[in-house]
Scaffold this motif. Structure first.
Motif, PDB file in Angstrom:
ATOM      1  N   LYS A  81     -10.150  -6.830  16.187  1.00  0.00           N
ATOM      2  CA  LYS A  81     -10.088  -7.095  14.741  1.00  0.00           C
ATOM      3  C   LYS A  81     -10.624  -5.893  13.984  1.00  0.00           C
ATOM      4  O   LYS A  81     -11.660  -5.339  14.335  1.00  0.00           O
ATOM      5  N   THR A  82      -9.903  -5.486  12.951  1.00  0.00           N
ATOM      6  CA  THR A  82     -10.363  -4.410  12.089  1.00  0.00           C
ATOM      7  C   THR A  82     -10.612  -4.979  10.701  1.00  0.00           C
ATOM      8  O   THR A  82     -10.280  -6.133  10.421  1.00  0.00           O
ATOM      9  N   ILE A  83     -11.157  -4.162   9.851  1.00  0.00           N
ATOM     10  CA  ILE A  83     -11.439  -4.554   8.474  1.00  0.00           C
ATOM     11  C   ILE A  83     -10.164  -5.085   7.791  1.00  0.00           C
ATOM     12  O   ILE A  83     -10.217  -5.982   6.969  1.00  0.00           O
ATOM     13  N   PHE A  84      -9.020  -4.539   8.187  1.00  0.00           N
ATOM     14  CA  PHE A  84      -7.757  -4.888   7.546  1.00  0.00           C
ATOM     15  C   PHE A  84      -7.240  -6.260   7.982  1.00  0.00           C
ATOM     16  O   PHE A  84      -6.323  -6.792   7.391  1.00  0.00           O
ATOM     17  N   ASP A  85      -7.846  -6.828   9.027  1.00  0.00           N
ATOM     18  CA  ASP A  85      -7.475  -8.175   9.467  1.00  0.00           C
ATOM     19  C   ASP A  85      -8.221  -9.257   8.690  1.00  0.00           C
ATOM     20  O   ASP A  85      -7.925 -10.430   8.826  1.00  0.00           O
ATOM     21  N   LEU A 115     -11.839  -9.906   2.475  1.00  0.00           N
ATOM     22  CA  LEU A 115     -12.786  -8.795   2.469  1.00  0.00           C
ATOM     23  C   LEU A 115     -12.065  -7.490   2.134  1.00  0.00           C
ATOM     24  O   LEU A 115     -12.567  -6.678   1.355  1.00  0.00           O
ATOM     25  N   CYS A 116     -10.891  -7.326   2.696  1.00  0.00           N
ATOM     26  CA  CYS A 116     -10.093  -6.118   2.432  1.00  0.00           C
ATOM     27  C   CYS A 116      -9.774  -6.002   0.939  1.00  0.00           C
ATOM     28  O   CYS A 116      -9.869  -4.921   0.358  1.00  0.00           O
ATOM     29  N   ARG A 117      -9.424  -7.112   0.306  1.00  0.00           N
ATOM     30  CA  ARG A 117      -9.119  -7.080  -1.132  1.00  0.00           C
ATOM     31  C   ARG A 117     -10.351  -6.724  -1.958  1.00  0.00           C
ATOM     32  O   ARG A 117     -10.285  -5.942  -2.899  1.00  0.00           O
ATOM     33  N   TYR A 118     -11.501  -7.310  -1.614  1.00  0.00           N
ATOM     34  CA  TYR A 118     -12.738  -6.992  -2.339  1.00  0.00           C
ATOM     35  C   TYR A 118     -13.114  -5.526  -2.162  1.00  0.00           C
ATOM     36  O   TYR A 118     -13.498  -4.857  -3.120  1.00  0.00           O
ATOM     37  N   LEU A 119     -12.998  -5.045  -0.930  1.00  0.00           N
ATOM     38  CA  LEU A 119     -13.320  -3.635  -0.685  1.00  0.00           C
ATOM     39  C   LEU A 119     -12.319  -2.710  -1.379  1.00  0.00           C
ATOM     40  O   LEU A 119     -12.677  -1.618  -1.819  1.00  0.00           O
ATOM     41  N   MET A 149     -22.670   3.040  16.728  1.00  0.00           N
ATOM     42  CA  MET A 149     -21.637   3.155  15.690  1.00  0.00           C
ATOM     43  C   MET A 149     -20.275   2.658  16.182  1.00  0.00           C
ATOM     44  O   MET A 149     -19.383   2.423  15.377  1.00  0.00           O
ATOM     45  N   GLY A 150     -20.120   2.516  17.481  1.00  0.00           N
ATOM     46  CA  GLY A 150     -18.833   2.128  18.047  1.00  0.00           C
ATOM     47  C   GLY A 150     -18.222   0.883  17.422  1.00  0.00           C
ATOM     48  O   GLY A 150     -17.071   0.911  16.971  1.00  0.00           O
ATOM     49  N   PRO A 151     -18.963  -0.240  17.367  1.00  0.00           N
ATOM     50  CA  PRO A 151     -18.384  -1.444  16.774  1.00  0.00           C
ATOM     51  C   PRO A 151     -17.983  -1.252  15.305  1.00  0.00           C
ATOM     52  O   PRO A 151     -16.951  -1.758  14.874  1.00  0.00           O
ATOM     53  N   ILE A 152     -18.786  -0.517  14.554  1.00  0.00           N
ATOM     54  CA  ILE A 152     -18.463  -0.273  13.141  1.00  0.00           C
ATOM     55  C   ILE A 152     -17.206   0.588  13.026  1.00  0.00           C
ATOM     56  O   ILE A 152     -16.301   0.284  12.242  1.00  0.00           O
ATOM     57  N   MET A 153     -17.150   1.657  13.826  1.00  0.00           N
ATOM     58  CA  MET A 153     -15.982   2.552  13.769  1.00  0.00           C
ATOM     59  C   MET A 153     -14.708   1.820  14.187  1.00  0.00           C
ATOM     60  O   MET A 153     -13.665   2.006  13.576  1.00  0.00           O
ATOM     61  N   ARG A 154     -14.808   0.972  15.203  1.00  0.00           N
ATOM     62  CA  ARG A 154     -13.630   0.200  15.626  1.00  0.00           C
ATOM     63  C   ARG A 154     -13.226  -0.797  14.542  1.00  0.00           C
ATOM     64  O   ARG A 154     -12.060  -1.002  14.289  1.00  0.00           O
ATOM     65  N   TRP A 155     -14.216  -1.424  13.908  1.00  0.00           N
ATOM     66  CA  TRP A 155     -13.941  -2.375  12.840  1.00  0.00           C
ATOM     67  C   TRP A 155     -13.252  -1.688  11.668  1.00  0.00           C
ATOM     68  O   TRP A 155     -12.416  -2.270  10.989  1.00  0.00           O
ATOM     69  N   LEU A 156     -13.582  -0.413  11.442  1.00  0.00           N
ATOM     70  CA  LEU A 156     -12.929   0.360  10.383  1.00  0.00           C
ATOM     71  C   LEU A 156     -11.540   0.854  10.803  1.00  0.00           C
ATOM     72  O   LEU A 156     -10.867   1.523  10.038  1.00  0.00           O
ATOM     73  N   GLY A 157     -11.115   0.506  12.017  1.00  0.00           N
ATOM     74  CA  GLY A 157      -9.779   0.863  12.483  1.00  0.00           C
ATOM     75  C   GLY A 157      -9.750   2.006  13.467  1.00  0.00           C
ATOM     76  O   GLY A 157      -8.683   2.480  13.850  1.00  0.00           O
TER      77      GLY A 157
END
Length: 188
Positions: free
Chosen positions: A7-11, A15-19, A84-92
């Motif tokens: 799952k990435t931020i875009f999923d 949250l994606c709309r707010y960001l 940072m791995g989980p954050i970077m993956r979450w950011l795509g």
């Protein structure tokens, strides 16, 4: 390497709309603007150039959030260490070990073929330094995956980021690469 169920931020649609709205405010405050329109392809390789600053990542991510373009990106493996791995993956982010050849072009082309909606953002310079010689992996990923290339740009002088045209590949890699580089001439 590529995790299909990651799952990435875009999923996370809300949250994606707010960001995206938050990114719009930041763009206004920093006097940056977005040009062009959202690409209408469900899959593509996005060439993002020139890449000369660490800020380019945040500017491009902000544009993607604002335009609601679901993106993934390649980053050197060291960016994914130290928690940072989980954050970077979450950011795509997709970590790449550049110290060894791993068939990256074929792996990513196959990932495209599994379906799903996303665009892979690649900086053709492969570094943040100005470079006359581009790496061509982005081209061959698009060619093998049979997806178009969307040309995204960052104009630091005018403080504009955006999408230009969509480039359909032909049977002439040399001519295609020449035409793609010509698009970026005003920004280099």
């Amino acid at each position: 390497m590529l995790v299909k169920n990651q799952k990435t931020i875009f999923d996370h649609v809300n949250l994606c709309r707010y960001l995206g709205k938050f990114a719009a405010v930041l763009f206004r405050l920093t006097k940056w603007s977005i040009e062009g329109s959202k690409p209408n392809q469900t899959q593509s390789v996005v060439v993002a150039a020139p890449h000369t600053s660490n800020w380019d990542f945040f500017i491009t991510l902000g544009m993607a959030l604002r335009m609601e373009v679901k993106v993934r990106w390649l980053g050197k493996q060291s960016l994914f260490k130290w928690g940072m791995g989980p954050i970077m993956r979450w950011l795509g982010g997709i970590p790449v070990d550049r110290s060894k050849s791993s068939g990256l072009v074929e792996q990513i082309a196959n990932y495209f073929k599994t379906g799903g909606q996303f665009s892979l953002v690649i900086s053709p310079e492969g570094t943040r330094s100005k470079s006359k010689q581009w790496k061509t992996g982005f081209y061959y990923i698009a060619k093998h995956a049979n997806v178009p290339i969307n040309l995204a740009f960052i104009d630091h002088k005018k403080r504009i980021v955006g999408f230009g045209s969509t480039f359909q590949l032909t049977e002439s890699p040399e001519l295609d690469l020449k035409n793609i580089k010509e698009f970026y001439t005003p920004y280099l």
